[in-house]
Design an enzyme around this catalytic site. Structure first.
Site, short mmCIF file in Angstrom:
data_model
loop_
_atom_site.label_atom_id
_atom_site.label_comp_id
_atom_site.label_asym_id
_atom_site.label_seq_id
_atom_site.Cartn_x
_atom_site.Cartn_y
_atom_site.Cartn_z
N ASP A 1 44.76 15.15 23.53
CA ASP A 1 43.73 15.06 24.03
C ASP A 1 42.34 14.77 23.30
OD1 ASP A 1 44.39 14.86 26.66
OD2 ASP A 1 43.80 16.74 27.21
N LYS B 1 42.21 20.76 30.68
CA LYS B 1 42.83 20.68 31.95
C LYS B 1 42.03 20.94 33.10
CE LYS B 1 46.92 20.80 30.00
NZ LYS B 1 47.95 19.83 30.23
N ASP C 1 43.30 20.72 24.44
CA ASP C 1 43.76 20.29 25.85
C ASP C 1 42.98 20.60 26.68
OD1 ASP C 1 45.87 18.70 26.54
OD2 ASP C 1 47.12 20.24 27.35
#
Length: 350
Positions: A245, A260, A258
DNA sequence: GGATCCTTCTTCTTCTTC
């Protein structure tokens, strides 16, 4: 405890063990904290009862012996059934403990002057050998418990929404995640929009991601020096790939990040299931990939919420990361040599 | 143009009482 239960029982009061423990603890604390003069025994006529006390205290043979207590227990509770203790196997260790870090690369403490973030597109051209992805490996090596709960959840959702409803629900979840990532790419690429002093103007984003952007705004304040965005990493020796990412500094520490989205709150790292393994896998791949000249040993999982509630940012420090890296290596082993234990998973309820 | 890939998510006991 055992004796206390009996005493309470003999006193004509049936008290569950747990409750009697609380009573016991309370009485001890009470005794320790209360002045002695308040003792209920202080008013007892000890002279009058002295012979009784002496007779009890001097009794050489107790009416209760371990054997009699055991016999009594057997009669009241039935024979003791010992629970099967879980087998204490040695923790699994990867067959080859490949290093997360690259000894040929230094850990950078300062960032070199760099241009825009790296962005290596995935190139799966024809004729190239197949390389499995991090997502595929994690999906195919779920533990029996994980598979069980996921399958149960899916069945319950389908029972509630119907096949088509569930399909639409899932697609919407994916769409939200994708839209959020698209918005983040824009934010992270145009660094000036979120650097200190410039508050994020959430209204500039599509309505469906405004809440998520609001949710991560406090995290973005601590993100600097973006080195990579949505960039392919491939492990040169372990032969797997993925798309990371983001690589950037969070609170001064270079991290694989990351992002989310989640409907449920995930206040603890343990709520993120395999996400830590995912970032460990990316970090290891990046560290060995010749397209990158630096290495990363820390991670960050940011869980954003649609209603704008401040996101949870879970830091995975170097020590934790190396632990997750070992687990990732095991999952990689399981992917290459599937173990039969996976077939013994319990079947979800109907 | 169509097919495929990566990723996007989803799980963790359950009930009562205040």
């Amino acid at each position: 405890m055992f004796v206390l239960s009996r005493v309470l029982f003999c006193g004509g009061v049936m008290v569950p063990e747990r409750t009697s423990l609380t009573v016991c603890q309370f009485s001890v604390v009470h005794r320790l904290t209360s002045p002695r003069k308040n003792s209920p025994y202080s008013s007892v006529d000890s002279e009058r009862y002295s012979s009784l006390v002496k007779s009890v205290m001097s009794s050489r043979i107790s009416s209760q012996t371990p054997e009699s207590l055991q016999a009594e227990d057997d009669q009241v509770y039935g024979p003791v059934v010992k629970a099967q203790m879980p087998s204490r196997n040695e923790p699994r260790v990867p067959k080859i403990l490949y290093s997360l870090l690259n000894s040929e690369r230094a850990i950078e403490t300062e960032d070199p002057e760099t241009g825009p973030p790296t962005r290596i597109m995935l190139n799966r051209g024809q004729g190239r050998p197949f390389v499995p992805s991090v997502t595929r490996i994690l999906q195919q090596t779920l533990s029996p418990e994980q598979s069980f709960y996921l399958e149960r959840w899916k069945r319950r959702m389908i029972a509630e929404l119907g096949e088509e409803g569930f399909k639409a629900y899932s697609q919407n979840l994916f769409k939200q995640g994708k839209d959020f990532h698209a918005a983040l790419e824009g934010i992270l690429t145009s660094a000036e929009t979120w650097k200190s002093g410039n508050l994020l103007e959430t209204s500039e984003f599509p309505p469906e991601v405004q809440g998520y952007v609001q949710s991560i705004s406090h995290v973005l304040e601590d993100v600097r020096a973006v080195r990579a965005i949505e960039s392919t990493v491939q492990h040169s020796a372990l032969n797997y790939l993925g798309i990371v990412d983001c690589v950037a500094r969070y609170k001064g520490v270079l991290c694989v990040i990351d992002w989310k989205t989640s409907e449920k709150p995930k206040p603890f790292l343990s709520n993120t299931y395999d996400n830590p393994l995912q970032i460990a896998a990316y970090a290891g791949a990046l560290n060995s990939d010749d397209n990158y000249k630096y290495q990363v040993e820390n991670g960050l999982i940011v869980v954003a919420y649609k209603d704008g509630t401040p996101a949870h940012a879970h830091q995975v420090n170097a020590e934790l990361m190396s632990e997750y890296w070992k687990t990732w290596l095991l999952r990689l082993e399981d992917f290459r040599e599937p173990r039969s234990s996976a077939s013994s998973s319990p079947s979800p309820e109907k």
